[in-house]
Motif scaffolding. Structure first.
Motif, PDB file in Angstrom:
ATOM      1  N   ARG A   1       1.218  -1.589   0.177  1.00  0.00           N
ATOM      2  CA  ARG A   1      -0.315  -0.283  -0.534  1.00  0.00           C
ATOM      3  C   ARG A   1       0.508   1.533   0.005  1.00  0.00           C
ATOM      4  NH1 ARG A   1      -5.180  -1.824   4.142  1.00  0.00           N
ATOM      5  NH2 ARG A   1      -6.395  -2.667   2.316  1.00  0.00           N
ATOM      6  N   VAL A   2       1.970   1.000   0.614  1.00  0.00           N
ATOM      7  CA  VAL A   2       2.642   2.422   0.981  1.00  0.00           C
ATOM      8  C   VAL A   2       3.515   2.879  -0.439  1.00  0.00           C
ATOM      9  CG1 VAL A   2       5.096   3.434   1.387  1.00  0.00           C
ATOM     10  CG2 VAL A   2       3.033   2.021   3.195  1.00  0.00           C
ATOM     11  N   MET A   3       3.595   1.884  -1.212  1.00  0.00           N
ATOM     12  CA  MET A   3       3.898   1.674  -2.711  1.00  0.00           C
ATOM     13  C   MET A   3       3.222   1.700  -3.822  1.00  0.00           C
ATOM     14  SD  MET A   3       7.673   1.110  -2.747  1.00  0.00           S
ATOM     15  CE  MET A   3       7.741   0.844  -4.397  1.00  0.00           C
ATOM     16  N   MET A   4       2.067   1.713  -3.314  1.00  0.00           N
ATOM     17  CA  MET A   4       1.307   1.899  -5.166  1.00  0.00           C
ATOM     18  C   MET A   4       0.757   3.696  -4.462  1.00  0.00           C
ATOM     19  SD  MET A   4      -1.534  -1.143  -3.473  1.00  0.00           S
ATOM     20  CE  MET A   4      -3.224  -0.012  -3.699  1.00  0.00           C
ATOM     21  N   LEU A   5       0.629   3.879  -3.195  1.00  0.00           N
ATOM     22  CA  LEU A   5       0.820   5.035  -2.370  1.00  0.00           C
ATOM     23  C   LEU A   5       1.950   6.282  -3.401  1.00  0.00           C
ATOM     24  CD1 LEU A   5      -0.339   8.223  -1.222  1.00  0.00           C
ATOM     25  CD2 LEU A   5       1.147   7.432   0.486  1.00  0.00           C
ATOM     26  N   THR A   6       3.241   5.478  -3.622  1.00  0.00           N
ATOM     27  CA  THR A   6       3.976   6.470  -4.011  1.00  0.00           C
ATOM     28  C   THR A   6       3.956   6.137  -4.972  1.00  0.00           C
ATOM     29  OG1 THR A   6       5.195   5.164  -1.552  1.00  0.00           O
ATOM     30  CG2 THR A   6       6.812   6.225  -4.419  1.00  0.00           C
ATOM     31  N   PHE A   7       3.789   6.437  -6.298  1.00  0.00           N
ATOM     32  CA  PHE A   7       4.025   6.108  -7.826  1.00  0.00           C
ATOM     33  C   PHE A   7       2.590   6.333  -7.815  1.00  0.00           C
ATOM     34  CE2 PHE A   7       6.638   2.405  -7.915  1.00  0.00           C
ATOM     35  CZ  PHE A   7       7.094   1.372  -8.580  1.00  0.00           C
ATOM     36  N   ALA A   8       1.230   6.071  -7.088  1.00  0.00           N
ATOM     37  CA  ALA A   8       0.568   7.490  -7.639  1.00  0.00           C
ATOM     38  C   ALA A   8       0.866   8.632  -7.534  1.00  0.00           C
ATOM     39  CB  ALA A   8      -0.865   6.996  -6.391  1.00  0.00           C
ATOM     40  N   LEU A   9       1.750   9.222  -6.347  1.00  0.00           N
ATOM     41  CA  LEU A   9       2.242  10.343  -6.328  1.00  0.00           C
ATOM     42  C   LEU A   9       3.212  10.413  -7.211  1.00  0.00           C
ATOM     43  CD1 LEU A   9       2.732  10.308  -2.226  1.00  0.00           C
ATOM     44  CD2 LEU A   9       1.293  12.259  -3.338  1.00  0.00           C
ATOM     45  N   ILE A  10       4.465   9.747  -7.873  1.00  0.00           N
ATOM     46  CA  ILE A  10       5.208   9.830  -9.262  1.00  0.00           C
ATOM     47  C   ILE A  10       4.066  10.034 -10.309  1.00  0.00           C
ATOM     48  CG2 ILE A  10       6.492   8.617 -10.281  1.00  0.00           C
ATOM     49  CD1 ILE A  10       7.926   7.818  -7.574  1.00  0.00           C
ATOM     50  N   ALA A  11       3.140   9.453 -10.159  1.00  0.00           N
ATOM     51  CA  ALA A  11       2.137   9.505 -11.156  1.00  0.00           C
ATOM     52  C   ALA A  11       2.287  11.041 -11.619  1.00  0.00           C
ATOM     53  CB  ALA A  11       1.266   8.598 -11.745  1.00  0.00           C
ATOM     54  N   ALA A  12       1.572  11.590 -10.178  1.00  0.00           N
ATOM     55  CA  ALA A  12       0.858  12.616 -10.161  1.00  0.00           C
ATOM     56  C   ALA A  12       1.944  13.875 -10.691  1.00  0.00           C
ATOM     57  CB  ALA A  12       0.110  12.662  -8.554  1.00  0.00           C
ATOM     58  N   TYR A  13       3.473  14.226  -9.866  1.00  0.00           N
ATOM     59  CA  TYR A  13       4.308  14.361 -10.133  1.00  0.00           C
ATOM     60  C   TYR A  13       4.803  15.047 -11.592  1.00  0.00           C
ATOM     61  CZ  TYR A  13       8.956  16.731 -10.648  1.00  0.00           C
ATOM     62  OH  TYR A  13       9.735  17.460 -10.631  1.00  0.00           O
ATOM     63  N   LEU A  14       4.485  13.272 -12.616  1.00  0.00           N
ATOM     64  CA  LEU A  14       5.110  14.147 -13.835  1.00  0.00           C
ATOM     65  C   LEU A  14       4.034  14.200 -14.820  1.00  0.00           C
ATOM     66  CD1 LEU A  14       6.636   9.998 -14.715  1.00  0.00           C
ATOM     67  CD2 LEU A  14       8.023  12.081 -13.889  1.00  0.00           C
ATOM     68  N   ILE A  15       2.628  13.869 -14.495  1.00  0.00           N
ATOM     69  CA  ILE A  15       1.681  13.930 -15.084  1.00  0.00           C
ATOM     70  C   ILE A  15       2.195  15.998 -14.547  1.00  0.00           C
ATOM     71  CG2 ILE A  15      -0.997  14.484 -15.132  1.00  0.00           C
ATOM     72  CD1 ILE A  15      -0.982  11.415 -14.085  1.00  0.00           C
ATOM     73  N   SER A  16       1.677  16.357 -13.207  1.00  0.00           N
ATOM     74  CA  SER A  16       1.619  17.922 -14.210  1.00  0.00           C
ATOM     75  C   SER A  16       3.012  18.331 -14.466  1.00  0.00           C
ATOM     76  CB  SER A  16       2.126  18.641 -13.135  1.00  0.00           C
ATOM     77  OG  SER A  16       3.423  18.421 -12.165  1.00  0.00           O
ATOM     78  N   ARG A  17       3.865  17.456 -14.321  1.00  0.00           N
ATOM     79  CA  ARG A  17       5.484  18.216 -15.285  1.00  0.00           C
ATOM     80  C   ARG A  17       5.024  18.800 -16.738  1.00  0.00           C
ATOM     81  NH1 ARG A  17       6.686  21.676 -11.926  1.00  0.00           N
ATOM     82  NH2 ARG A  17       4.627  21.277 -11.257  1.00  0.00           N
ATOM     83  N   ARG A  18       4.294  17.259 -17.149  1.00  0.00           N
ATOM     84  CA  ARG A  18       4.784  17.381 -19.011  1.00  0.00           C
ATOM     85  C   ARG A  18       3.265  17.733 -19.390  1.00  0.00           C
ATOM     86  NH1 ARG A  18       4.874  18.262 -23.281  1.00  0.00           N
ATOM     87  NH2 ARG A  18       5.107  16.597 -24.581  1.00  0.00           N
ATOM     88  N   TYR A  19       2.422  17.936 -18.234  1.00  0.00           N
ATOM     89  CA  TYR A  19       1.520  19.119 -18.162  1.00  0.00           C
ATOM     90  C   TYR A  19       1.581  21.077 -18.773  1.00  0.00           C
ATOM     91  CZ  TYR A  19      -2.544  22.702 -17.742  1.00  0.00           C
ATOM     92  OH  TYR A  19      -3.983  23.049 -17.806  1.00  0.00           O
ATOM     93  N   LEU A  20       2.361  20.561 -17.795  1.00  0.00           N
ATOM     94  CA  LEU A  20       3.095  22.128 -18.236  1.00  0.00           C
ATOM     95  C   LEU A  20       3.797  22.534 -19.479  1.00  0.00           C
ATOM     96  CD1 LEU A  20       4.208  22.636 -14.810  1.00  0.00           C
ATOM     97  CD2 LEU A  20       2.052  23.834 -16.112  1.00  0.00           C
ATOM     98  N   LEU A  21       4.968  21.847 -19.575  1.00  0.00           N
ATOM     99  CA  LEU A  21       5.257  21.542 -21.331  1.00  0.00           C
ATOM    100  C   LEU A  21       4.721  21.356 -21.960  1.00  0.00           C
ATOM    101  CD1 LEU A  21       8.016  21.657 -22.904  1.00  0.00           C
ATOM    102  CD2 LEU A  21       8.441  18.931 -22.006  1.00  0.00           C
ATOM    103  N   ALA A  22       3.401  20.959 -22.315  1.00  0.00           N
ATOM    104  CA  ALA A  22       2.206  20.591 -23.304  1.00  0.00           C
ATOM    105  C   ALA A  22       1.631  21.637 -23.165  1.00  0.00           C
ATOM    106  CB  ALA A  22       1.806  19.324 -23.284  1.00  0.00           C
ATOM    107  N   ARG A  23       1.608  22.164 -22.837  1.00  0.00           N
ATOM    108  CA  ARG A  23       0.492  23.706 -22.613  1.00  0.00           C
ATOM    109  C   ARG A  23       1.239  25.011 -23.594  1.00  0.00           C
ATOM    110  NH1 ARG A  23      -3.009  26.262 -18.955  1.00  0.00           N
ATOM    111  NH2 ARG A  23      -3.193  28.216 -18.761  1.00  0.00           N
ATOM    112  N   ILE A  24       2.949  24.639 -22.935  1.00  0.00           N
ATOM    113  CA  ILE A  24       4.178  25.844 -23.541  1.00  0.00           C
ATOM    114  C   ILE A  24       4.022  25.370 -24.635  1.00  0.00           C
ATOM    115  CG2 ILE A  24       5.766  26.184 -23.277  1.00  0.00           C
ATOM    116  CD1 ILE A  24       6.477  26.215 -20.673  1.00  0.00           C
ATOM    117  N   GLU A  25       4.242  24.687 -25.249  1.00  0.00           N
ATOM    118  CA  GLU A  25       4.352  24.090 -26.667  1.00  0.00           C
ATOM    119  C   GLU A  25       2.730  24.361 -27.461  1.00  0.00           C
ATOM    120  OE1 GLU A  25       7.319  19.989 -25.888  1.00  0.00           O
ATOM    121  OE2 GLU A  25       4.773  19.677 -26.073  1.00  0.00           O
ATOM    122  N   GLY A  26       1.705  24.319 -26.619  1.00  0.00           N
ATOM    123  CA  GLY A  26       0.670  24.383 -27.782  1.00  0.00           C
ATOM    124  C   GLY A  26       0.383  25.533 -27.862  1.00  0.00           C
TER     125      GLY A  26
END
Length: 231
Positions: free
Chosen positions: A191-216
């Motif tokens: 469960r701790v690792m599940m939470l960890t990967f959820a947090l990592i996914a959220a972080y990566l999505i937010s970084r990629r969103y900001l880059l996609a926004r600039i590109e768009g």
């Protein structure tokens, strides 16, 4: 820009929380939790394998919701978020397949078999790779976003099939385990690792969103007719 700042802030918080969560999760998974009675230490790859699919579910669900919302509202920000989520989902989709293959070799005796669970997850990866191909080869931003949103919507429909495949068909893959039938230490570490990967996914999505926004936004400025750039 307020929305971008909000996503940036939430992404950073997820990233900051992911670092100690990962350290704690790895300790629990590799040192604290006991080895499996049946598989020994080989089972420890589960602490990366299963959380990867949690991240996949979060990412593809985000892409699905944003894609449907884009088809209704046609807001570029929704397309940027869907794009970001699919890229992160593909990353963890590949991680899940690789770790599953590594786990399957000593467990089943083969690196790969056309098991219903493996086949449906591989098909899901192919569909979302097709989403990225659509984005790479279509030039018109609106047409690209619309077709990509349709592909993401279709791709997400495969997710329930992946989940229920071990119940609907005969399969080598084990069915979902109940916490009541698993050692409590293993459950806690997982469960701790599940939470960890959820947090990592959220972080990566937010970084990629900001880059996609600039590109768009840069692309839309470049496509404006001459004389309208300052309007």
């Amino acid at each position: 820009m307020a929305q971008g700042q909000r996503i940036d802030t939430l992404g950073k918080i997820a990233g900051y929380l992911a670092v100690p969560a990962l350290a704690i999760g790895l300790y629990l998974a590799l040192e604290w939790a006991p080895p499996s009675v049946d598989m020994g230490n080989v089972q420890r790859i589960m602490y990366v394998h299963f959380p990867s699919w949690i991240a996949v579910a979060i990412a593809y669900l985000t892409a699905f919701v944003c894609s449907v919302a884009y088809l209704i509202r046609r807001r570029p920000g929704l397309d940027y978020m869907a794009h970001a989520a699919v890229e992160v989902g593909v990353l963890f989709n590949i991680t899940g397949l690789i770790t599953g293959s590594i786990w399957g070799r000593p467990t089943w005796g083969v690196w790969w078999t056309w098991d219903p669970r493996l086949t449906t997850t591989a098909l899901m990866l192919v569909i979302f790779l097709g989403y990225l191909a659509v984005r790479a080869f279509l030039d018109d931003p609106d047409n690209r976003a619309r077709i990509a949103a349709l592909v993401a919507t279709i791709g997400f429909l495969n997710l329930p099939i992946v989940y229920f495949s071990v119940r609907w068909w005969r399969t080598l893959h084990q069915p979902q385990s109940s916490p009541e039938t698993v050692d409590p230490q293993i459950v806690t570490a997982l469960r701790v690792m599940m939470l960890t990967f959820a947090l990592i996914a959220a972080y990566l999505i937010s970084r990629r969103y900001l880059l996609a926004r600039i590109e768009g936004e840069r692309e839309r400025v470049e496509l404006q007719p001459e004389g309208q750039g300052g309007q």
